[in-house]
Design a protein around this motif. Structure first.
Motif, PDB file in Angstrom:
ATOM      1  N   LEU A 389      38.194  21.196  42.606  1.00 28.02           N
ATOM      2  CA  LEU A 389      38.627  22.580  42.653  1.00 28.02           C
ATOM      3  C   LEU A 389      37.707  23.486  41.842  1.00 28.02           C
ATOM      4  CD1 LEU A 389      40.800  24.397  43.812  1.00 28.02           C
ATOM      5  CD2 LEU A 389      42.226  23.884  41.830  1.00 28.02           C
ATOM      6  N   CYS A 390      37.135  22.939  40.771  1.00 28.68           N
ATOM      7  CA  CYS A 390      36.242  23.746  39.933  1.00 28.68           C
ATOM      8  C   CYS A 390      35.013  24.220  40.698  1.00 28.68           C
ATOM      9  CB  CYS A 390      35.819  22.964  38.696  1.00 28.68           C
ATOM     10  SG  CYS A 390      35.077  21.355  39.042  1.00 28.68           S
ATOM     11  N   THR A 391      34.563  23.452  41.674  1.00 31.18           N
ATOM     12  CA  THR A 391      33.381  23.855  42.454  1.00 31.18           C
ATOM     13  C   THR A 391      33.726  24.958  43.444  1.00 31.18           C
ATOM     14  OG1 THR A 391      33.732  22.151  44.163  1.00 31.18           O
ATOM     15  CG2 THR A 391      32.405  21.545  42.241  1.00 31.18           C
ATOM     16  N   VAL A 392      35.012  25.102  43.771  1.00 29.82           N
ATOM     17  CA  VAL A 392      35.442  26.220  44.611  1.00 29.82           C
ATOM     18  C   VAL A 392      35.450  27.497  43.777  1.00 29.82           C
ATOM     19  CG1 VAL A 392      37.322  27.155  46.006  1.00 29.82           C
ATOM     20  CG2 VAL A 392      36.835  24.693  46.057  1.00 29.82           C
ATOM     21  N   HIS A 393      36.033  27.425  42.594  1.00 25.52           N
ATOM     22  CA  HIS A 393      36.120  28.601  41.726  1.00 25.52           C
ATOM     23  C   HIS A 393      34.785  28.960  41.078  1.00 25.52           C
ATOM     24  CE1 HIS A 393      40.709  27.863  41.292  1.00 25.52           C
ATOM     25  NE2 HIS A 393      40.434  28.630  42.313  1.00 25.52           N
ATOM     26  N   ARG A 394      33.823  28.064  41.154  1.00 21.68           N
ATOM     27  CA  ARG A 394      32.492  28.346  40.608  1.00 21.68           C
ATOM     28  C   ARG A 394      31.447  28.417  41.725  1.00 21.68           C
ATOM     29  NH1 ARG A 394      35.557  29.295  37.102  1.00 21.68           N
ATOM     30  NH2 ARG A 394      35.654  28.433  34.997  1.00 21.68           N
ATOM     31  N   ASP A 395      31.919  28.618  42.952  1.00 15.27           N
ATOM     32  CA  ASP A 395      31.008  28.666  44.103  1.00 15.27           C
ATOM     33  C   ASP A 395      30.304  30.022  44.142  1.00 15.27           C
ATOM     34  OD1 ASP A 395      29.780  28.742  46.601  1.00 15.27           O
ATOM     35  OD2 ASP A 395      31.346  27.517  47.532  1.00 15.27           O
ATOM     36  N   PRO A 396      28.977  30.054  43.969  1.00  7.25           N
ATOM     37  CA  PRO A 396      28.255  31.341  43.926  1.00  7.25           C
ATOM     38  C   PRO A 396      28.253  32.068  45.268  1.00  7.25           C
ATOM     39  CG  PRO A 396      26.715  29.497  43.913  1.00  7.25           C
ATOM     40  CD  PRO A 396      28.080  28.909  43.757  1.00  7.25           C
ATOM     41  N   THR A 397      28.570  31.374  46.362  1.00  4.83           N
ATOM     42  CA  THR A 397      28.649  32.051  47.662  1.00  4.83           C
ATOM     43  C   THR A 397      29.954  32.823  47.814  1.00  4.83           C
ATOM     44  OG1 THR A 397      29.680  30.204  48.856  1.00  4.83           O
ATOM     45  CG2 THR A 397      27.279  30.170  48.655  1.00  4.83           C
ATOM     46  N   GLN A 398      30.917  32.570  46.925  1.00  2.00           N
ATOM     47  CA  GLN A 398      32.224  33.219  47.021  1.00  2.00           C
ATOM     48  C   GLN A 398      32.485  34.201  45.887  1.00  2.00           C
ATOM     49  OE1 GLN A 398      34.153  32.578  49.765  1.00  2.00           O
ATOM     50  NE2 GLN A 398      32.392  31.347  50.399  1.00  2.00           N
ATOM     51  N   PHE A 399      31.839  33.986  44.739  1.00  2.00           N
ATOM     52  CA  PHE A 399      32.067  34.841  43.579  1.00  2.00           C
ATOM     53  C   PHE A 399      30.716  35.260  42.989  1.00  2.00           C
ATOM     54  CE2 PHE A 399      35.734  31.992  43.919  1.00  2.00           C
ATOM     55  CZ  PHE A 399      36.763  32.932  44.027  1.00  2.00           C
ATOM     56  N   ALA A 400      30.551  36.571  42.790  1.00  3.17           N
ATOM     57  CA  ALA A 400      29.260  37.118  42.364  1.00  3.17           C
ATOM     58  C   ALA A 400      28.823  36.573  41.013  1.00  3.17           C
ATOM     59  CB  ALA A 400      29.324  38.644  42.335  1.00  3.17           C
ATOM     60  N   THR A 401      29.756  36.440  40.075  1.00  2.51           N
ATOM     61  CA  THR A 401      29.440  35.923  38.735  1.00  2.51           C
ATOM     62  C   THR A 401      30.404  34.779  38.431  1.00  2.51           C
ATOM     63  OG1 THR A 401      30.888  37.582  37.731  1.00  2.51           O
ATOM     64  CG2 THR A 401      28.553  38.137  37.921  1.00  2.51           C
ATOM     65  N   PRO A 402      30.180  33.605  39.007  1.00  2.49           N
ATOM     66  CA  PRO A 402      31.181  32.522  38.967  1.00  2.49           C
ATOM     67  C   PRO A 402      31.512  32.004  37.575  1.00  2.49           C
ATOM     68  CG  PRO A 402      29.097  31.725  39.859  1.00  2.49           C
ATOM     69  CD  PRO A 402      28.992  33.214  39.788  1.00  2.49           C
ATOM     70  N   TYR A 403      30.591  32.167  36.616  1.00  2.00           N
ATOM     71  CA  TYR A 403      30.845  31.630  35.278  1.00  2.00           C
ATOM     72  C   TYR A 403      31.215  32.709  34.274  1.00  2.00           C
ATOM     73  CZ  TYR A 403      29.057  27.181  36.957  1.00  2.00           C
ATOM     74  OH  TYR A 403      28.884  26.006  37.651  1.00  2.00           O
ATOM     75  N   LYS A 404      31.466  33.922  34.757  1.00  2.00           N
ATOM     76  CA  LYS A 404      31.851  35.019  33.877  1.00  2.00           C
ATOM     77  C   LYS A 404      33.196  35.596  34.307  1.00  2.00           C
ATOM     78  CE  LYS A 404      27.190  36.537  32.578  1.00  2.00           C
ATOM     79  NZ  LYS A 404      27.368  36.274  31.134  1.00  2.00           N
ATOM     80  N   PHE A 405      33.940  36.120  33.350  1.00  2.00           N
ATOM     81  CA  PHE A 405      35.191  36.804  33.657  1.00  2.00           C
ATOM     82  C   PHE A 405      34.864  38.159  34.263  1.00  2.00           C
ATOM     83  CE2 PHE A 405      38.481  39.880  32.400  1.00  2.00           C
ATOM     84  CZ  PHE A 405      39.579  39.315  33.027  1.00  2.00           C
ATOM     85  N   ASN A 406      35.340  38.392  35.491  1.00  2.00           N
ATOM     86  CA  ASN A 406      34.966  39.603  36.210  1.00  2.00           C
ATOM     87  C   ASN A 406      36.075  39.985  37.197  1.00  2.00           C
ATOM     88  OD1 ASN A 406      33.814  41.670  37.640  1.00  2.00           O
ATOM     89  ND2 ASN A 406      32.093  40.489  38.451  1.00  2.00           N
ATOM     90  N   PRO A 407      36.992  40.888  36.807  1.00  2.00           N
ATOM     91  CA  PRO A 407      38.087  41.290  37.698  1.00  2.00           C
ATOM     92  C   PRO A 407      37.609  41.894  39.016  1.00  2.00           C
ATOM     93  CG  PRO A 407      38.540  41.993  35.453  1.00  2.00           C
ATOM     94  CD  PRO A 407      37.117  41.521  35.486  1.00  2.00           C
ATOM     95  N   ASN A 408      36.344  42.364  39.061  1.00  2.00           N
ATOM     96  CA  ASN A 408      35.822  42.954  40.289  1.00  2.00           C
ATOM     97  C   ASN A 408      35.736  41.940  41.428  1.00  2.00           C
ATOM     98  OD1 ASN A 408      35.475  45.621  39.351  1.00  2.00           O
ATOM     99  ND2 ASN A 408      33.568  45.044  38.309  1.00  2.00           N
ATOM    100  N   HIS A 409      35.842  40.670  41.102  1.00  2.00           N
ATOM    101  CA  HIS A 409      35.906  39.658  42.163  1.00  2.00           C
ATOM    102  C   HIS A 409      37.095  39.913  43.087  1.00  2.00           C
ATOM    103  CE1 HIS A 409      33.556  36.656  39.434  1.00  2.00           C
ATOM    104  NE2 HIS A 409      32.734  37.244  40.291  1.00  2.00           N
ATOM    105  N   PHE A 410      38.108  40.624  42.588  1.00  2.00           N
ATOM    106  CA  PHE A 410      39.333  40.846  43.368  1.00  2.00           C
ATOM    107  C   PHE A 410      39.653  42.336  43.536  1.00  2.00           C
ATOM    108  CE2 PHE A 410      39.598  36.636  41.473  1.00  2.00           C
ATOM    109  CZ  PHE A 410      39.947  35.858  42.566  1.00  2.00           C
ATOM    110  N   LEU A 411      38.628  43.171  43.458  1.00  2.00           N
ATOM    111  CA  LEU A 411      38.799  44.602  43.683  1.00  2.00           C
ATOM    112  C   LEU A 411      37.809  45.084  44.730  1.00  2.00           C
ATOM    113  CD1 LEU A 411      39.133  45.855  39.980  1.00  2.00           C
ATOM    114  CD2 LEU A 411      40.975  45.799  41.699  1.00  2.00           C
ATOM    115  N   ASP A 412      38.259  45.970  45.629  1.00  2.00           N
ATOM    116  CA  ASP A 412      37.327  46.518  46.614  1.00  2.00           C
ATOM    117  C   ASP A 412      36.664  47.763  46.047  1.00  2.00           C
ATOM    118  OD1 ASP A 412      39.139  48.641  46.826  1.00  2.00           O
ATOM    119  OD2 ASP A 412      39.999  47.937  48.723  1.00  2.00           O
ATOM    120  N   GLU A 413      35.870  48.428  46.878  1.00  2.00           N
ATOM    121  CA  GLU A 413      35.103  49.584  46.399  1.00  2.00           C
ATOM    122  C   GLU A 413      35.996  50.757  46.025  1.00  2.00           C
ATOM    123  OE1 GLU A 413      35.573  49.562  50.823  1.00  2.00           O
ATOM    124  OE2 GLU A 413      34.857  48.133  49.313  1.00  2.00           O
TER     125      GLU A 413
END
Length: 488
Positions: A389-413
């Motif tokens: 599961l960790c490779t899903v949450h750290r997948d760079p194709t799905q999350f822009a900054t996979p190893y950083k805390f970034n609420p923008n992963h779940f916010l649109d423009e």
């Protein structure tokens, strides 16, 4: 001398033959070359199973093979492969895999770590009954709010002095479970309640220890004495404690008016007492309770502690969440689940906390129920599967900054909350956590109530590395820290 030599040669031939059989002539995914008897034990860094598996992901790709002793284990990494296995082929990949540390403990009776028709029957009854008593329903908000009030009282008693809230949070969320299983909550000072939580903590500690990790990847450890067997002995202590509580429930049972889950199970036992094939027995009730507490004891507490630590590092996030709380909820009532629909930033933060903290990076072991063709490889029936599961949450194709805390992963423009299919803190497919809605309800109400009533403060400034989750065996935890809850 000749006889000894013959024995040695015979042993070497047997070992080589075993190795050749297990490694060659199979169309399994690629992976590091295993050694006879020990498999890929030397490819796993001592005490760092998950990190070692992630390193091999980078080397061998999204699907690779490891050998735990002589048995192959297929490791699945990244969002696309994870989804293809657990969602698109959920029937084939939906069985529960082996868990050596607990398999000797009532292997056929538990509902989390087992399979088959009896598992389906027990799981269906368990979660239908829990739902009948409100588990996971909006109507259950009241019990969570009640427990949250108790947490607020505990935090106020600190009078703004630094404290570690871990114990308070853990007790609170276990109490929510107790309210539906036993029909009552326990005082935090109750010795039996403290013992119950301590036992569950001991089981997890043993499974996550270095010995427990070695046991998981080298099954022959079951024949070797050592601390890795402690999980079973501690689980037996848990069963004894549960038996005492169940006995007190039985003494006051009214078959016409079941009060809670245990009552319903006891009534079902009586109803099917003449059916020798029935799984509804007093013994199985205790093992079901063991499964429920193992599955729900510390997840929300750990997530909440991650969230507060993150806010100490990123106070702007705390301020933005509190602004939504004040605007949408105000100060005169407790938060409700409906409120989150008008709180896009809070939703984004909560989702990002769960992604970033990644509490169960290894997920649970799975097993294929039949011979499977997967991405050009052949996986035989009964093979253990490790969907990381960790490779899903750290997948760079799905999350822009996979190893950083970034609420923008779940916010649109436009600053509105947006979903992401790669968000899977409760796993996916047939073994997806059935308590997801309950956990999300607890997390939302607890987090927003804390920020509604307190400002967070700490004398220590935390670094990004300190805020990042720390792997302890199979689970991620925040560092131990203290903070002050300053009344607003």
């Amino acid at each position: 001398m000749i006889a000894v030599l013959i024995i040695l040669v015979s042993c070497c031939c047997f070992i080589f033959s075993t190795w050749y059989t297990m490694y060659k002539n199979r169309n399994l995914p690629p992976g590091p070359t295993p050694l006879p008897l020990i498999g890929n034990l030397l490819n796993i860094e001592r005490g760092a199973l998950v990190n070692s598996l992630m390193t091999l992901w980078k080397q061998f790709g999204p699907v690779y093979t490891l050998y735990f002793g002589s048995k192959p284990v297929i490791v699945i990494c990244g969002y696309e492969a994870f989804k293809e296995a657990l969602v698109d082929q959920n029937d084939a990949f939906g069985a529960r895999g082996e868990t050596p540390a607990l398999d000797p403990f009532a292997k056929s009776r538990r509902i989390i770590f087992t399979n088959g028709e009896r598992w389906k029957l027990m799981r269906t009854f368990t979660f239908k009954t829990l739902k009948d008593f409100g588990f996971g329903k909006k109507s259950f908000e009241g019990k969570i709010q009640e427990e949250t009030r108790c947490v607020m009282e505990e935090l106020r008693r600190s009078q703004g002095q630094p404290m570690n809230p871990a114990r308070c949070f853990s007790y609170a969320f276990v109490n929510v479970l107790c309210s539906v299983i036993f029909g009552e909550r326990f005082e935090y000072s109750d010795k039996r309640f403290s013992k119950l939580i301590g036992i569950v903590d001991d089981i997890f500690h043993t499974m996550c220890s270095i010995w427990g990790q070695i046991y998981s990847i080298f099954p022959a450890m079951k024949y070797i004495p050592g601390p890795h067997h402690k999980a079973v002995s501690v689980a037996k202590v848990f069963i004894v404690l549960m038996a005492e509580i169940v006995k007190s429930c039985q003494e006051t049972l009214d078959p016409e008016r079941p009060r809670h889950f245990v009552d319903c199970f006891l009534i079902r036992i009586e109803k099917e007492k003449n059916d020798p094939s029935s799984p509804f027995t007093s013994e199985n009730l205790l093992y079901v309770l063991h499964s429920l507490f193992m599955g729900a004891s510390d997840t929300v507490s750990t997530t909440l502690r991650h969230a507060l630590l993150i806010f100490l590092k990123y106070p702007d996030a705390e301020d933005k969440v509190r602004e939504e709380i004040d605007r949408v909820i105000g100060r005169d009532r407790l938060p409700r689940m409906d409120d989150r629909l008008n709180m896009p930033y809070t939703q984004a933060v909560m989702h990002e906390v769960q992604r970033f903290s990644d509490i169960a990076p290894l997920n649970g072991p799975h097993m294929v129920t039949k011979d499977v063709q997967f991405r050009g490889y052949f996986i035989p029936k009964g093979t253990n599967i490790y969907p990381l599961l960790c490779t899903v949450h750290r997948d760079p194709t799905q999350f822009a900054t996979p190893y950083k805390f970034n609420p923008n992963h779940f916010l649109d423009e436009k600053g509105q909350f947006k979903r992401n299919d790669a968000w899977m803190p409760f796993s996916a497919g047939k073994r997806m956590c059935p308590g997801e809605y309950m956990a999300r309800m607890e997390f939302f109400i607890a987090l927003t109530t804390i920020l509604q009533n307190f400002t967070l403060s700490s004398e220590k400034e935390f670094t990004e590395d300190e805020v990042a989750p720390k792997l302890a065996g199979f689970l991620n935890f925040p560092i131990q820290y203290e903070l002050s809850f300053i009344p607003r």
